[in-house]
Each structure stands twice: as C-alpha cells, then as structure tokens.
Design an enzyme around this catalytic site. Structure first.
Site, PDB file in Angstrom:
ATOM      1  CB  SER A  15      59.839  79.800  30.181  1.00  0.00           C
ATOM      2  OG  SER A  15      59.068  80.980  30.099  1.00  0.00           O
ATOM      3  CB  SER A 144      50.972  87.557  45.841  1.00  0.00           C
ATOM      4  OG  SER A 144      51.162  88.956  45.880  1.00  0.00           O
ATOM      5  CE1 TYR A 157      49.275  87.929  40.765  1.00  0.00           C
ATOM      6  CE2 TYR A 157      49.402  89.295  42.734  1.00  0.00           C
ATOM      7  CZ  TYR A 157      49.988  88.413  41.850  1.00  0.00           C
ATOM      8  OH  TYR A 157      51.292  88.000  42.053  1.00  0.00           O
ATOM      9  CE  LYS A 161      49.609  84.946  42.593  1.00  0.00           C
ATOM     10  NZ  LYS A 161      50.395  83.794  42.150  1.00  0.00           N
ATOM     11  CB  ILE A 190      60.040  89.633  43.134  1.00  0.00           C
ATOM     12  CG1 ILE A 190      59.488  89.163  44.497  1.00  0.00           C
ATOM     13  CG2 ILE A 190      61.335  88.901  42.791  1.00  0.00           C
ATOM     14  CD1 ILE A 190      60.376  89.376  45.690  1.00  0.00           C
TER      15      ILE A 190
END
Ligand code: NAD
Length: 249
Positions: A15, A144, A157, A161, A190
């Site tokens: 989304s 990542s 995280y 990843k 990013i």
C-alpha cells in the site's frame, strides 16, 4: 509488450513505500497485481485505484497481517479464485522496532521476526502450492543490507532479514526443479515512510556509509524486482542482490 504481460502478482506491504512502487511497476509492465497489507482500508483502496490507473485490470487489496498463517491461506485462495493462480510473490511487508540489545524487549524482538520472517515463510508456503501446480513461479523476498552486514540497534530486524537469506536459498533449492525461482533483494537506504521517521542525525550517519552519497528511491528496487519476476531472469535463483549505492562490497 510489457515485461510481465499476463502475469499474476501478489505484493505484500503493497500500500505504500517500496511495495507500492513494485506493485505499480508490475502493473505498468502488464501484470495483474494484488496487494496484501494491514494498512487501513482507505490506504489499500487508494493503492488499488493507482494500480488500476497503471493498467492492472484485476487489481485488489486484501487487508490483514502477514504474520497470521491463516491470512496467507486466505491470500492464496483469493489469488486462485480472482486471478486463477499466482505467478509472482513479492514478500515485501516489513517493520522495524530499533533499540540496543541491552534495552530491547523480548516482545520487540519476537514481533519483528514474526512479521518479517515468519510472515514471508507463510506466504511463500501458500503461494508455492499454486506455483508448483503451474510448474512455474517467481518469488522475491525483501531482505536488507542490515541482514547481510548486521547493524547496531537492529538486532531484531537484522536477524529477521538474515533469516530471509536462509529462507531464500533453501526455498530456491527445494523449488528449483518445479520451475520456481526464489531470490532476495537487499535494499540499502531507501527514501520511504520507513526511513522518513529517522532523525537528521541518523540520516547523516546512514548516508556516510553510502559510496554513491545519496539515498535510493523505491523505483531503484522496483526495477530489479520487475526483472527478477520476469521470464528474462529464468536462470537466476538463490541470489541476494544488494541495491544499496555500494554499502555492501
Ligand atoms: P514502509 O513502512 O513504508 O512500508 C511497509 C508496508 O508493509 C506498509 O504498507 C505496512 O502497512 C506493511 N506491513 C507492515 N507489517 C505488515 C504486516 N504484519 N502485515 C501486512 N502488511 C504489513 O517500508 P518500506 O521502506 O517501503 O519497506 C518495504 C520493505 O523493504 C520492508 O521489508 C523493509 O524492511 C525493506 N527495506 C527497506 C529499506 C528502506 O531503507 N526503506 C531498506 C532495506 C529494506
């Protein structure tokens, strides 16, 4: 003719941010694209409108949490019923809950791993049932550079990843004989809502590690995702490709 003409794609976390850009790129390249996201209904509806405007005839959104295995089953059923199958799965949904290890709560570790890694596994498992029957498919997991290099403040995280790298390679080995490729993209820094939450100081520190000296854009990731999802990438599997301005080398 578009690179993905006639393909049916599912993009999780589609989304906004990188997921939305991938979904739009796929639609522009001729695919029918569905998204699965736990964002509010209005955000999902807006994304579907954009997808339809970009050319995706059968676009739809499913609202739910990828860390719920039942949601993955529902998503696969809907792909089959609405689009007749699934050619491409992009496991992009992801979250952060940064903190130093000494202060990180076990629930913050578990939640991030459950969404980023377990969620990708559930989706991969259910969509690959459809792909095995078709004897073809493309799966791309969003890892990542944190999963490749590690990152202070991101033990949860980075673990999730890095786990995706193991999932990617194992699935590539299991599913290769069925005509299914499985690869991972490891984005660097990013420009998306995820990184827009960072302080100026954090942004400065992150940019100092980027040889190209700038943040990447979601389109930088979407272009590679479209290639990996296309017939042109049929001999590439089990790879982790960094799109990071040179952070990992
Ligand atoms: P974002 O926060 O802008 O978008 C993530 C999307 O995933 C949102 O739409 C969110 O609603 C959805 N999502 C989160 N948890 C979900 C869940 N449990 N179920 C369903 N949907 C869920 O993030 P982004 O920057 O676009 O990142 C997309 C992916 O790329 C993530 O996996 C992220 O870890 C990865 N990534 C991003 C960067 C970056 O610099 N932005 C770098 C490396 C990797």
């Amino acid at each position: 003719m578009g690179l993905l003409e006639g393909k049916r794609a599912m993009v999780t976390g589609g989304s906004r941010g990188i997921g939305l850009e991938i979904a739009l790129e796929f639609a522009r390249e001729g695919a029918d694209v569905a998204i699965a996201d736990y964002a509010p209904d209005e955000a999902n509806a807006k994304a579907v409108e954009q997808l339809a405007a970009a050319g995706s005839g059968g676009a739809f959104a499913l609202r739910g949490d990828v860390s719920d295995p039942e949601f993955a089953k529902e998503a696969a059923t809907r792909m089959k019923d609405s689009l007749g199958g699934c050619d491409i799965l992009i496991n992009n949904a992801g979250v952060t809950a940064d903190g130093l290890i000494l202060r990180m709560k076990p629930e913050d570790f578990e939640r991030v791993v459950r969404i980023n890694l377990n969620g990708a596994f559930y989706m991969l498992k259910e969509m690959s049932v459809l792909m095995v029957k078709q004897r073809s498919g493309r799966i791309v997991n969003m890892s990542s550079v944190s999963g490749v290099n590690g990152n202070p403040g991101q033990a949860n995280y980075a673990s999730s990843k890095a786990g995706l790298v193991g999932l990617t390679k194992s699935a590539a080995k299991e599913l290769g004989s069925r005509g299914i490729t499985v690869n991972a993209i490891a984005p660097g820094f990013i420009n998306t809502p995820m990184t827009q939450q960072l302080t100026e100081k954090q942004i400065e520190a992150s940019l100092a590690r980027v040889p190209l000296g700038r943040m990447g854009e979601p389109a930088d990731i979407a272009h590679l995702a479209a290639f990996l999802a296309s017939d042109k990438a049929s001999y590439i599997t089990g790879q982790v490709i960094c799109v990071d301005g040179g952070i990992v080398m």
